[in-house]
Write a protein that holds these residues in place. Structure first.
Motif: not given
Length: 194
Positions: A91-117
């Motif tokens: 998975e090593i990244q050598n260029g200025p952009q990360i491979a699409p299969d290694l990154h979500y390029n979209e807004p992501l709302k983050m919430v705690p899991t049942t364990f996390g809360v």
């Protein structure tokens, strides 16, 4: 809390950053946070020192970025066994952009899991207001894709959508305490006054 911060500069117009080995003296720090820094910057000696410190009880958190986790070359380091997520040396990244299969390029709302809360790590407010406080935060702007989680890993936070993508994962075994945070844009929460 006392925070010491090391800016990492790379590129042709700046001198490469040198990490001071004294930062890894036993007992100097209780927690290390690595953010978007390639493993090669540390070199094998410092990564071995860091690994030993974590095994002896120092905390470790890696945040997301184009040069974190597998894309940063950490799959071939001693930290690979300590972090809660699976990585692959390919998975090593050598260029200025990360491979699409290694990154979500979209807004992501983050919430705690049942364990996390229930975890003190995820406490932003009183227990009766904590989940709503998390829901009020703006979305993260993308995140690293985790290949998989270690068997003892516990997701503390995930995406709020139906995919339930793990965004913050913990791993505790023996004296080892590590976190993998997939995003590198939590600064937006502070900027937007949240």
């Amino acid at each position: 809390i006392q925070v010491d911060f090391q800016v990492v500069r790379q590129g042709t117009l700046t001198a490469p950053t040198r990490i001071d080995p004294k930062w890894f003296d036993p007992g100097k720090y209780d927690v290390f946070i690595l953010g978007d820094v390639p493993a090669k910057l540390f070199g094998p000696d410092l990564l071995n020192k860091l690994s030993r410190l974590v095994e002896q009880g120092a905390g470790l958190m890696m945040t997301g970025g184009f040069r974190s986790f597998g894309p940063g070359g950490y799959a071939s380091t001693p930290l690979a066994d300590l972090l809660p997520v699976d990585m692959d040396p390919s998975e090593i990244q050598n260029g200025p952009q990360i491979a699409p299969d290694l990154h979500y390029n979209e807004p992501l709302k983050m919430v705690p899991t049942t364990f996390g809360v229930q975890s003190f790590i995820m406490r932003l407010d009183s227990p009766d207001k904590n989940l709503e406080r998390w829901k009020s935060l703006p979305p993260l702007q993308g995140a690293n894709r985790f290949r998989g989680l270690k068997p003892l890993a516990r997701p503390l936070a995930e995406s709020a959508d139906d995919r339930k993508l793990p965004l913050l994962v913990s791993l505790d075994f023996g004296r080892t305490r590590t976190l993998a945070f997939a995003a590198d844009t939590s600064y937006r929460w502070y900027i937007e006054g949240k």
